[in-house]
Design a protein around this motif. Structure first.
Motif, mmCIF file in Angstrom:
data_model
loop_
_atom_site.group_PDB
_atom_site.id
_atom_site.type_symbol
_atom_site.label_atom_id
_atom_site.label_comp_id
_atom_site.label_asym_id
_atom_site.label_seq_id
_atom_site.Cartn_x
_atom_site.Cartn_y
_atom_site.Cartn_z
ATOM 1 N N LEU A 215 95.987 76.915 -4.012
ATOM 2 C CA LEU A 215 96.091 77.573 -2.701
ATOM 3 C C LEU A 215 96.884 76.725 -1.706
ATOM 4 O O LEU A 215 97.562 77.255 -0.820
ATOM 5 C CB LEU A 215 94.690 77.874 -2.139
ATOM 6 N N MET A 216 96.820 75.392 -1.859
ATOM 7 C CA MET A 216 97.583 74.485 -0.993
ATOM 8 C C MET A 216 99.027 74.324 -1.469
ATOM 9 O O MET A 216 99.808 73.569 -0.890
ATOM 10 C CB MET A 216 96.908 73.104 -0.949
ATOM 11 N N GLU A 217 99.369 75.030 -2.555
ATOM 12 C CA GLU A 217 100.716 75.012 -3.131
ATOM 13 C C GLU A 217 101.185 73.598 -3.484
ATOM 14 O O GLU A 217 102.343 73.228 -3.291
ATOM 15 C CB GLU A 217 101.717 75.716 -2.195
ATOM 16 N N SER A 218 100.244 72.816 -4.009
ATOM 17 C CA SER A 218 100.586 71.461 -4.465
ATOM 18 C C SER A 218 101.322 71.562 -5.798
ATOM 19 O O SER A 218 101.249 72.584 -6.485
ATOM 20 C CB SER A 218 99.316 70.631 -4.647
ATOM 21 N N GLU A 236 125.693 69.026 -15.624
ATOM 22 C CA GLU A 236 127.130 68.866 -15.333
ATOM 23 C C GLU A 236 127.490 69.442 -13.966
ATOM 24 O O GLU A 236 127.209 70.605 -13.680
ATOM 25 C CB GLU A 236 127.937 69.576 -16.436
ATOM 26 N N GLY A 237 128.089 68.613 -13.100
ATOM 27 C CA GLY A 237 128.542 69.064 -11.786
ATOM 28 C C GLY A 237 127.578 68.777 -10.645
ATOM 29 O O GLY A 237 127.958 68.808 -9.474
ATOM 30 N N VAL A 238 126.301 68.498 -10.950
ATOM 31 C CA VAL A 238 125.302 68.233 -9.907
ATOM 32 C C VAL A 238 125.439 66.787 -9.423
ATOM 33 O O VAL A 238 125.451 65.852 -10.211
ATOM 34 C CB VAL A 238 123.860 68.487 -10.422
ATOM 35 N N GLU A 239 125.553 66.620 -8.087
ATOM 36 C CA GLU A 239 125.673 65.280 -7.511
ATOM 37 C C GLU A 239 124.391 64.826 -6.804
ATOM 38 O O GLU A 239 124.142 63.647 -6.666
ATOM 39 C CB GLU A 239 126.833 65.254 -6.501
ATOM 40 N N ASP A 240 123.605 65.788 -6.335
ATOM 41 C CA ASP A 240 122.385 65.426 -5.609
ATOM 42 C C ASP A 240 121.405 66.603 -5.610
ATOM 43 O O ASP A 240 121.819 67.764 -5.538
ATOM 44 C CB ASP A 240 122.731 65.049 -4.158
ATOM 45 N N VAL A 241 120.117 66.281 -5.697
ATOM 46 C CA VAL A 241 119.051 67.298 -5.649
ATOM 47 C C VAL A 241 118.104 66.930 -4.511
ATOM 48 O O VAL A 241 117.655 65.797 -4.408
ATOM 49 C CB VAL A 241 118.241 67.340 -6.970
ATOM 50 N N HIS A 242 117.825 67.897 -3.633
ATOM 51 C CA HIS A 242 116.904 67.634 -2.522
ATOM 52 C C HIS A 242 116.169 68.918 -2.137
ATOM 53 O O HIS A 242 116.399 69.964 -2.748
ATOM 54 C CB HIS A 242 117.663 67.066 -1.304
ATOM 55 N N GLU A 243 115.282 68.806 -1.136
ATOM 56 C CA GLU A 243 114.531 69.980 -0.632
ATOM 57 C C GLU A 243 113.922 70.767 -1.799
ATOM 58 O O GLU A 243 114.034 71.987 -1.888
ATOM 59 C CB GLU A 243 115.478 70.883 0.180
ATOM 60 N N MET A 244 113.247 70.019 -2.706
ATOM 61 C CA MET A 244 112.698 70.668 -3.895
ATOM 62 C C MET A 244 111.207 70.971 -3.722
ATOM 63 O O MET A 244 110.452 70.126 -3.262
ATOM 64 C CB MET A 244 112.904 69.772 -5.119
ATOM 65 N N HIS A 245 110.821 72.175 -4.077
ATOM 66 C CA HIS A 245 109.415 72.600 -4.003
ATOM 67 C C HIS A 245 109.015 73.217 -5.336
ATOM 68 O O HIS A 245 109.777 73.963 -5.929
ATOM 69 C CB HIS A 245 109.217 73.639 -2.896
ATOM 70 N N LEU A 246 107.809 72.896 -5.781
ATOM 71 C CA LEU A 246 107.292 73.463 -7.027
ATOM 72 C C LEU A 246 105.817 73.796 -6.821
ATOM 73 O O LEU A 246 105.050 72.951 -6.378
ATOM 74 C CB LEU A 246 107.460 72.464 -8.179
ATOM 75 N N TRP A 247 105.430 75.024 -7.117
ATOM 76 C CA TRP A 247 104.040 75.409 -6.910
ATOM 77 C C TRP A 247 103.628 76.450 -7.942
ATOM 78 O O TRP A 247 104.472 77.039 -8.617
ATOM 79 C CB TRP A 247 103.848 75.947 -5.485
#
Length: 318
Positions: A215-218, A236-247
């Protein structure tokens, strides 16, 4: 005119026929035996038996909630509930866990009072109903355990905890009645009921924690966000990953969102396709939303400035 909504990545519904049949069987049997145990508990004046019947009442409520949750889980998403009604499964589990903990505290308080003021008990009736209860609970626990192995469902897991608690309750009542018969120590009845209460409380708190975390989307325990970020970064082609959410929307129903900076000479659609395929293959995540961004166009504050600085240094180094 009705509007069509396309949720093609992941069906936000659950068709759980095994769970449904299991819960119907357990609900009918439990409702019948609850009545038997309440009558027996009152007539024999056994707290252990009454605490077990109180727990059985919570089982009936829990199973009712689980049935509603399973029914709602089969309903398609709409304009308001875009994830469908899967989350009700978790709300029902949270309420089940809460009910278990409240019942356990009630049993403990009543147990203390019975130790201070012992009361006479009709052992024959207490033992007879406890033996029937043990057989019923053993059958239901095995049926639910089989169902959980077939279909992972926090609702059915919470129901399983209820019946595991009931099974231990029945064992406790049987042991208690035998000890009282041979020793005459009436305080064994409330002591056993308090032990039962403690086991019920542990089960309830475990379910509360699991459902609360969803429920807290942890981030679900089975995933490591840093590991997923590293795997996406290797595409291939990805330079940076950010603002990631997983729930988790519900048990085994996961969603992920992420923003990525990519090389400017690469086709963004190909990158998104590759990331989605990677997430599905490596982690079993089928519902992902990837947003391609440009560090110079999209505002990212200090993070974007540091990224651009690092990119320039890297290009000068080459």
């Amino acid at each position: 005119m009705s509007v069509q909504y396309d949720y093609h990545h992941l069906h936000h519904v659950k068709q759980q026929t095994t769970s449904k049949k299991t819960l119907w069987v357990t609900l009918i049997l439990t409702s019948f035996f609850t009545l038997v145990e309440i009558i027996g508990g009152v007539m024999s004046n056994s707290l252990a038996l009454l605490s077990d019947s109180a727990h059985m009442i919570s089982d009936v409520i829990a199973l009712g909630l689980s049935m509603i949750a399973l029914h709602l889980a089969t309903r398609e998403p709409n304009a308001r509930f875009t994830f469908g009604f899967l989350r009700f499964e978790i709300i029902a589990s949270f309420l089940n866990g809460l009910a278990l903990c409240i019942i356990a505290i009630g049993i403990f308080i009543e147990g203390v009072q019975r130790i201070i003021h012992p009361q006479p008990i009709q052992l024959g009736m207490m033992l007879g109903i406890a033996v029937i209860g043990f057989i019923v609970n053993l059958v239901l626990t095995l049926v639910l355990h089989h169902s959980v192995k077939e279909e992972d469902n926090l609702n059915v897991q919470s129901a399983l905890w209820h019946f595991f608690g009931d099974l231990l309750s029945s064992v406790g009542v049987i042991v208690s009645s035998i000890i009282i018969f041979y020793t005459g120590l009436l305080w064994f009845d409330p002591v056993i009921s308090m032990v039962i209460g403690g086991i019920i409380f542990i089960g309830g708190s475990k379910i509360i924690r699991e459902s609360f975390m969803i429920l807290m989307e942890s981030v679900p325990d089975k995933f490591n966000l840093d590991e997923i970020r590293a795997v996406i970064a290797r595409v291939e082609g990805v330079e940076d990953v950010h603002e990631m959410h997983l729930w988790a929307v519900s048990t085994d129903h996961y969603s992920l969102t992420a923003h990525v900076f990519i090389r400017q000479n690469i086709q963004p659609f190909c990158v998104i396709l590759a990331i989605n395929e990677t997430l599905k293959t490596h982690f079993g995540i089928e519902h992902a939303t990837i947003q391609i961004e440009h560090a110079e166009i999209n505002p990212h504050g200090e993070y974007g400035k540091d990224f651009l600085k690092g990119r320039k240094q890297l290009s000068h180094g080459h």
